[in-house]
Design a protein around this motif. Structure first.
Motif, short mmCIF file in Angstrom:
data_model
loop_
_atom_site.label_atom_id
_atom_site.label_comp_id
_atom_site.label_asym_id
_atom_site.label_seq_id
_atom_site.Cartn_x
_atom_site.Cartn_y
_atom_site.Cartn_z
N ASP A 107 0.81 -1.21 0.00
CA ASP A 107 0.00 0.00 0.00
C ASP A 107 0.85 1.27 0.00
OD1 ASP A 107 -2.41 -1.34 -0.03
OD2 ASP A 107 -2.58 -1.41 2.16
N ASN A 108 2.14 1.12 -0.09
CA ASN A 108 3.05 2.26 -0.05
C ASN A 108 3.48 2.68 -1.45
OD1 ASN A 108 2.99 2.12 2.76
ND2 ASN A 108 4.82 0.82 2.85
N LEU A 109 3.82 3.95 -1.58
CA LEU A 109 4.48 4.45 -2.77
C LEU A 109 5.92 4.76 -2.40
CD1 LEU A 109 4.45 5.58 -5.71
CD2 LEU A 109 3.87 7.80 -4.71
N VAL A 110 6.87 4.24 -3.16
CA VAL A 110 8.28 4.47 -2.88
C VAL A 110 8.87 5.29 -4.02
CG1 VAL A 110 10.52 3.46 -2.33
CG2 VAL A 110 8.42 2.26 -1.68
N MET A 111 9.53 6.39 -3.66
CA MET A 111 10.20 7.25 -4.62
C MET A 111 11.70 6.98 -4.55
SD MET A 111 7.54 9.00 -5.70
CE MET A 111 8.38 10.22 -6.70
N TYR A 112 12.35 6.88 -5.70
CA TYR A 112 13.79 6.65 -5.80
C TYR A 112 14.38 7.74 -6.68
CZ TYR A 112 11.99 1.92 -4.80
OH TYR A 112 11.31 0.84 -4.26
N GLY A 120 18.95 7.60 -3.48
CA GLY A 120 18.21 7.78 -2.24
C GLY A 120 16.78 7.36 -2.49
N LYS A 121 16.05 7.01 -1.43
CA LYS A 121 14.65 6.64 -1.58
C LYS A 121 13.85 7.14 -0.40
CE LYS A 121 14.86 2.04 0.59
NZ LYS A 121 14.72 0.58 0.38
N GLN A 122 12.55 7.26 -0.61
CA GLN A 122 11.64 7.63 0.47
C GLN A 122 10.35 6.86 0.31
OE1 GLN A 122 10.95 11.82 1.01
NE2 GLN A 122 9.48 11.52 2.66
N GLN A 129 -1.98 8.54 -1.52
CA GLN A 129 -1.08 9.34 -2.34
C GLN A 129 -0.82 8.71 -3.70
OE1 GLN A 129 1.82 9.67 1.05
NE2 GLN A 129 2.02 11.76 0.30
N LEU A 130 -1.13 7.42 -3.83
CA LEU A 130 -0.95 6.76 -5.12
C LEU A 130 -1.91 7.30 -6.17
CD1 LEU A 130 -0.71 3.03 -3.93
CD2 LEU A 130 1.19 4.56 -4.46
N GLU A 131 -3.11 7.70 -5.74
CA GLU A 131 -4.16 8.05 -6.70
C GLU A 131 -3.80 9.27 -7.54
OE1 GLU A 131 -6.71 6.03 -7.20
OE2 GLU A 131 -5.76 4.77 -5.67
N GLN A 132 -3.03 10.22 -6.98
CA GLN A 132 -2.75 11.45 -7.71
C GLN A 132 -1.89 11.21 -8.94
OE1 GLN A 132 0.40 13.99 -5.68
NE2 GLN A 132 -0.13 12.61 -4.02
N TYR A 133 -1.24 10.04 -9.03
CA TYR A 133 -0.36 9.77 -10.16
C TYR A 133 -1.03 8.94 -11.25
CZ TYR A 133 2.99 11.31 -6.70
OH TYR A 133 3.65 12.04 -5.73
N LYS A 134 -2.31 8.59 -11.09
CA LYS A 134 -2.98 7.73 -12.05
C LYS A 134 -3.71 8.59 -13.08
CE LYS A 134 -3.35 3.68 -9.08
NZ LYS A 134 -4.22 2.64 -8.49
N ALA A 135 -3.17 8.61 -14.29
CA ALA A 135 -3.74 9.48 -15.33
C ALA A 135 -5.18 9.12 -15.64
CB ALA A 135 -2.90 9.38 -16.60
N GLN A 136 -5.58 7.84 -15.45
CA GLN A 136 -6.93 7.43 -15.76
C GLN A 136 -7.97 8.13 -14.90
OE1 GLN A 136 -4.35 5.49 -15.58
NE2 GLN A 136 -4.38 3.90 -17.14
#
Length: 287
Positions: A107-112, A120-122, A129-136
């Motif tokens: 359920d996490n979003l990981v940024m690298y 580095g990663k977070q 927060q995943l939903e804001q990146y879904k173009a659909q």
């Protein structure tokens, strides 16, 4: 290095926010039919690529800062995975090449991110927060502004005929997009409260948009946004919240123009996140 990562990851998140505004399509006899058909077509897309160009000119203290950002972005919808290769060229002030990934881990979003020397990663624990990146999920903003979009001719894009539509995303609809973008958290790191950060993204004005729709696939193949006025409003409000008058800074946003071309629908394939990125230490990247 940590400061550099924060600065350029914010730029990456801005790009992903812009990606979420590109959903549109073709079909039917009216502009409303075009937008509704796009929602259906885009919901069937599992992956795509974007080539992005952002030109920005800012003036401060009698000096003009010009930057050109180019990016290549690959996107898979399920599971959400993104790869961004970006170059920010500021002329005499230098050039930065960045490599960024985003991926789901449960359920996490990981940024690298790699700044050219170090990974580095977070990990972001909030699944929403995943939903804001879904173009659909972004098509509704165009339907809300349907009355503003008008047909403006045809052009050849990606080897096919595309119809151009020009319009605006109205202030109220834009407020909703910005509120859901997660960008207010970026401002909080500069000492602003959550309420102050949220207020900055209100009343930004209308956003002019042009969208090109492929006649055959019914999918977007290009879009352009003139974000000059919007960015000037944001920066003026940031200065006000920091108790600094924009005129005292002698600061203006002279140009912020963005163009993005979309292609390779359903043809991206697996986006493999490098092991060195996965094994990188957790850092506060400013997300």
């Amino acid at each position: 290095m940590k400061k550099k990562m924060k600065t350029w990851l914010v730029l990456g998140l801005v790009v992903m926010l812009l990606v979420s505004l590109t959903a549109c399509g073709n079909g039917g006899n009216s502009t409303e039919d075009v937008m509704k058909a796009a929602q259906d077509a885009l919901n069937e897309v599992s992956s795509m690529r974007y080539d992005m160009v952002m030109d920005m000119d800012m003036s401060a203290g009698g000096q003009t800062i010009t930057s050109n950002t180019t990016g290549k972005i690959a996107y898979n919808a399920d599971p959400l995975t993104m790869k961004m290769q970006m170059t920010v060229d500021m002329g005499a002030q230098g050039k930065v090449d960045m490599l960024m990934y985003a991926g789901q881990d449960g359920d996490n979003l990981v940024m690298y991110m790699n700044d050219g020397t170090t990974w580095g990663k977070q990990t972001l624990a909030d699944a929403s927060q995943l939903e804001q990146y879904k173009a659909q999920d972004s098509m509704s903003i165009y339907l809300e502004n349907i009355d503003s979009f008008k047909e403006a001719g045809t052009e050849q894009i990606n080897g096919g005929e595309a119809t151009k539509y020009e319009g605006i995303i109205a202030n109220d609809a834009l407020n909703e997009v910005m509120a859901a973008s997660g960008m207010e958290e970026q401002l909080a790191q500069y000492g602003l409260t959550a309420e102050e950060a949220a207020a900055i993204y209100q009343d930004l004005g209308d956003l002019p948009v042009a969208i090109w729709i492929d006649s055959e696939s019914k999918l977007p193949v290009k879009y352009e946004m003139d974000m000059t006025a919007m960015m000037q409003n944001i920066m003026t409000k940031v200065f006000e919240k920091m108790d600094v008058a924009a005129e005292d800074m002698d600061f203006t946003v002279d140009k912020m123009f963005i163009s993005m071309t979309l292609y390779d629908f359903d043809n991206v394939g697996e986006i493999a996140i490098p092991e060195e990125a996965k094994n990188a230490p957790e850092m506060n990247l400013g997300v």
